[in-house]
Design a protein around this motif. Sequence first.
Motif, PDB file in Angstrom:
ATOM      1  N   THR A 200      28.617  29.661 -26.176  1.00 29.05           N
ATOM      2  CA  THR A 200      27.614  29.622 -27.246  1.00 29.05           C
ATOM      3  C   THR A 200      26.306  30.169 -26.683  1.00 29.05           C
ATOM      4  OG1 THR A 200      26.818  27.386 -26.709  1.00 29.05           O
ATOM      5  CG2 THR A 200      28.617  27.558 -28.324  1.00 29.05           C
ATOM      6  N   ALA A 281      23.797  27.781 -25.644  1.00 23.84           N
ATOM      7  CA  ALA A 281      22.938  27.784 -26.839  1.00 23.84           C
ATOM      8  C   ALA A 281      21.915  26.657 -26.778  1.00 23.84           C
ATOM      9  CB  ALA A 281      23.802  27.633 -28.083  1.00 23.84           C
ATOM     10  N   VAL A 283      20.788  24.444 -28.986  1.00 21.77           N
ATOM     11  CA  VAL A 283      21.149  23.927 -30.309  1.00 21.77           C
ATOM     12  C   VAL A 283      20.056  22.964 -30.785  1.00 21.77           C
ATOM     13  CG1 VAL A 283      22.948  22.715 -31.609  1.00 21.77           C
ATOM     14  CG2 VAL A 283      23.562  24.036 -29.567  1.00 21.77           C
ATOM     15  N   ALA A 284      19.643  23.130 -32.022  1.00 23.19           N
ATOM     16  CA  ALA A 284      18.619  22.214 -32.550  1.00 23.19           C
ATOM     17  C   ALA A 284      19.167  20.793 -32.571  1.00 23.19           C
ATOM     18  CB  ALA A 284      18.223  22.642 -33.955  1.00 23.19           C
ATOM     19  N   ASP A 285      18.368  19.860 -32.133  1.00 23.13           N
ATOM     20  CA  ASP A 285      18.832  18.466 -32.103  1.00 23.13           C
ATOM     21  C   ASP A 285      18.923  17.875 -33.507  1.00 23.13           C
ATOM     22  OD1 ASP A 285      19.091  18.217 -29.330  1.00 23.13           O
ATOM     23  OD2 ASP A 285      16.913  18.081 -29.124  1.00 23.13           O
ATOM     24  N   PRO A 313      25.416  17.353 -34.689  1.00 21.69           N
ATOM     25  CA  PRO A 313      26.478  16.973 -33.740  1.00 21.69           C
ATOM     26  C   PRO A 313      26.227  17.645 -32.395  1.00 21.69           C
ATOM     27  CG  PRO A 313      27.318  18.551 -35.369  1.00 21.69           C
ATOM     28  CD  PRO A 313      25.915  18.192 -35.783  1.00 21.69           C
ATOM     29  N   ASP A 314      26.570  16.968 -31.308  1.00 16.76           N
ATOM     30  CA  ASP A 314      26.454  17.565 -29.977  1.00 16.76           C
ATOM     31  C   ASP A 314      27.742  18.344 -29.718  1.00 16.76           C
ATOM     32  OD1 ASP A 314      26.561  18.038 -27.166  1.00 16.76           O
ATOM     33  OD2 ASP A 314      24.957  16.573 -26.920  1.00 16.76           O
ATOM     34  N   ILE A 315      27.631  19.662 -29.762  1.00 22.47           N
ATOM     35  CA  ILE A 315      28.828  20.518 -29.675  1.00 22.47           C
ATOM     36  C   ILE A 315      29.494  20.371 -28.315  1.00 22.47           C
ATOM     37  CG2 ILE A 315      29.661  22.897 -29.874  1.00 22.47           C
ATOM     38  CD1 ILE A 315      27.056  23.447 -31.532  1.00 22.47           C
ATOM     39  N   LEU A 316      28.682  20.447 -27.275  1.00 27.10           N
ATOM     40  CA  LEU A 316      29.224  20.366 -25.910  1.00 27.10           C
ATOM     41  C   LEU A 316      29.925  19.023 -25.676  1.00 27.10           C
ATOM     42  CD1 LEU A 316      29.529  21.379 -23.011  1.00 27.10           C
ATOM     43  CD2 LEU A 316      27.174  20.660 -22.573  1.00 27.10           C
ATOM     44  N   GLY A 330      27.657  23.036 -19.053  1.00 27.43           N
ATOM     45  CA  GLY A 330      26.506  22.851 -19.924  1.00 27.43           C
ATOM     46  C   GLY A 330      25.246  23.420 -19.298  1.00 27.43           C
ATOM     47  N   PHE A 331      24.229  23.584 -20.102  1.00 23.71           N
ATOM     48  CA  PHE A 331      22.927  24.022 -19.614  1.00 23.71           C
ATOM     49  C   PHE A 331      21.907  22.926 -19.880  1.00 23.71           C
ATOM     50  CE2 PHE A 331      22.329  28.423 -18.110  1.00 23.71           C
ATOM     51  CZ  PHE A 331      23.663  28.774 -18.022  1.00 23.71           C
ATOM     52  N   LYS A 345      22.136  14.371 -17.458  1.00 23.15           N
ATOM     53  CA  LYS A 345      22.741  15.028 -18.629  1.00 23.15           C
ATOM     54  C   LYS A 345      24.216  15.335 -18.387  1.00 23.15           C
ATOM     55  CE  LYS A 345      19.844  17.281 -21.038  1.00 23.15           C
ATOM     56  NZ  LYS A 345      18.874  18.267 -21.499  1.00 23.15           N
TER      57      LYS A 345
HETATM   58  O1  C5P Z   1      21.112  17.478 -24.943  1.00 27.56           O
HETATM   59  P1  C5P Z   1      20.590  18.815 -24.592  1.00 27.56           P
HETATM   60  O2  C5P Z   1      20.293  19.661 -25.799  1.00 27.56           O
HETATM   61  O3  C5P Z   1      19.448  18.855 -23.643  1.00 27.56           O
HETATM   62  O4  C5P Z   1      21.818  19.493 -23.801  1.00 27.56           O
HETATM   63  C1  C5P Z   1      21.877  20.838 -23.511  1.00 27.56           C
HETATM   64  C2  C5P Z   1      23.294  21.283 -23.411  1.00 27.56           C
HETATM   65  O5  C5P Z   1      24.078  20.772 -24.484  1.00 27.56           O
HETATM   66  C3  C5P Z   1      23.401  22.772 -23.561  1.00 27.56           C
HETATM   67  O6  C5P Z   1      24.545  23.165 -22.838  1.00 27.56           O
HETATM   68  C4  C5P Z   1      23.587  22.954 -25.045  1.00 27.56           C
HETATM   69  O7  C5P Z   1      24.215  24.182 -25.362  1.00 27.56           O
HETATM   70  C5  C5P Z   1      24.453  21.778 -25.397  1.00 27.56           C
HETATM   71  N1  C5P Z   1      24.239  21.234 -26.768  1.00 27.56           N
HETATM   72  C6  C5P Z   1      25.227  21.343 -27.715  1.00 27.56           C
HETATM   73  N2  C5P Z   1      25.039  20.798 -28.955  1.00 27.56           N
HETATM   74  C7  C5P Z   1      23.907  20.158 -29.260  1.00 27.56           C
HETATM   75  C8  C5P Z   1      22.886  20.038 -28.304  1.00 27.56           C
HETATM   76  C9  C5P Z   1      23.077  20.606 -27.048  1.00 27.56           C
HETATM   77  O8  C5P Z   1      26.275  21.946 -27.430  1.00 27.56           O
HETATM   78  N3  C5P Z   1      23.743  19.645 -30.479  1.00 27.56           N
END
Ligand code: C5P
Length: 404
Positions: A200, A281, A283-285, A313-316, A330-331, A345
């Motif tokens: 992503t 990515a 990703v917007a929280d 949703p947290d995709i990772l 992850g990043f 993290k």
């Molecule tokens: O929780 P945070 O956003 O800091 O974590 C960053 C990592 O989690 C990144 O690898 C980002 O692509 C992934 N992520 C995700 N889905 C989200 C938030 C973050 O996949 N909703």
Amino acid sequence: MSEALDLQGRHVVLGLSGGIACYKSAELVRELQRHGATVQVVMSEAAAQFITPVTMQALSNRPVFSSQWDARQHNNMAHIELSREADALLVAPASADFIAKLAQGRGDDLLSLLCLARPIDRLPLLLAPAMNREMWAHPATQRNAAQVVADGAMLLGPAAGDQACGEVGDGRMLEATELCEELVAHLQPKLLAGQRVLITAGPTFEAIDPVRGITNLSSGKMGFAIARAAAESGAEVTLVAGPVALTTPRHVRRIDVQSALQMHEAVMPLAGQHEVFVATAAVADWRVQGCSEHKLKKDGSGRVPNFEMIENPDILASVARLPKPPYCVGFAAESHDLAKHAREKRLRKGIPLIVGNLGPATFGQDHNALLLIDGQGERELPHAGKLALARELVREIAARLPKP
Ligand code: C5P
């Protein structure tokens, strides 16, 4: 993303056979040199009808060879000597007639002799076909092209599009930048051969109404560089990209999305079919709950709209929780205490490897510095171009994958 000196120390023999695409080969010499390569041009007699050896000599800064009887080589064996110091033999353009000649193993001029006499195990032969679409589609050409591939050559293109003859179709030679990118890719070690990698990249865009939204400053460059590096390493790459205007790296399948929910929907069904998942990515929280169907209007009262936010949703983390997850990377983009936050993290998300970087300072830049953290420890990848870092990260990921 341009990455200078990818071909530093490499010597390329550039062969030209006859075709109007020879005009692009002049630019190709420059492009190869821009990437650090030295270039020896060899031209067929037909190629010299389209562009002069004088032009090619001036650009390559070396005498051009055309004849197998050329006495300038000390032992009079140009067909042997020229290929022995080369790292790659690139024929661009490769005409229908030249491919036919190669398919038969003939060597009646210097260029075909050179190809025939190349050390087949060491020196890659890359062909960039260029011809009218009917010539390319002809069964004889297709048969010959398949034969040269079976004999160990690699075809670069051809592309589809407008042709010099006025027709439109398959048969255009790839552009100089594309050929150079293909050559650079070909020379990378195939550390991820047979692996499928899902990535992503970029920001997400969370709509407020049909014309407004919330996004962030992620440029997508790091994710796109990782996609390119993974493809160069032989992986089959799928890139799920938020709204960015970056060019898709060659041989990468790209799926464009806008919002975090769309990214989640795109990723989840694919994740189980991949061996590696790299979540770069930003990703917007949160997203706006109940995004307005119509544009929100000022009503003159000074009141501002009130919108509720809801967590995305947290995709990772969702991918990492799959029963058989891919190897998840992850990043963590942090503004301070990078190692501490990244370590936490990694554990929170339940992933084997996390890559920390100083977020605000590197967003949108062509350079970055990374901190790799896994269960064993930490490793810093010092400040470098994002493509160089991406290649290094690919090496690190490949070393951590289960051996087949
Ligand atoms: O929780 P945070 O956003 O800091 O974590 C960053 C990592 O989690 C990144 O690898 C980002 O692509 C992934 N992520 C995700 N889905 C989200 C938030 C973050 O996949 N909703």
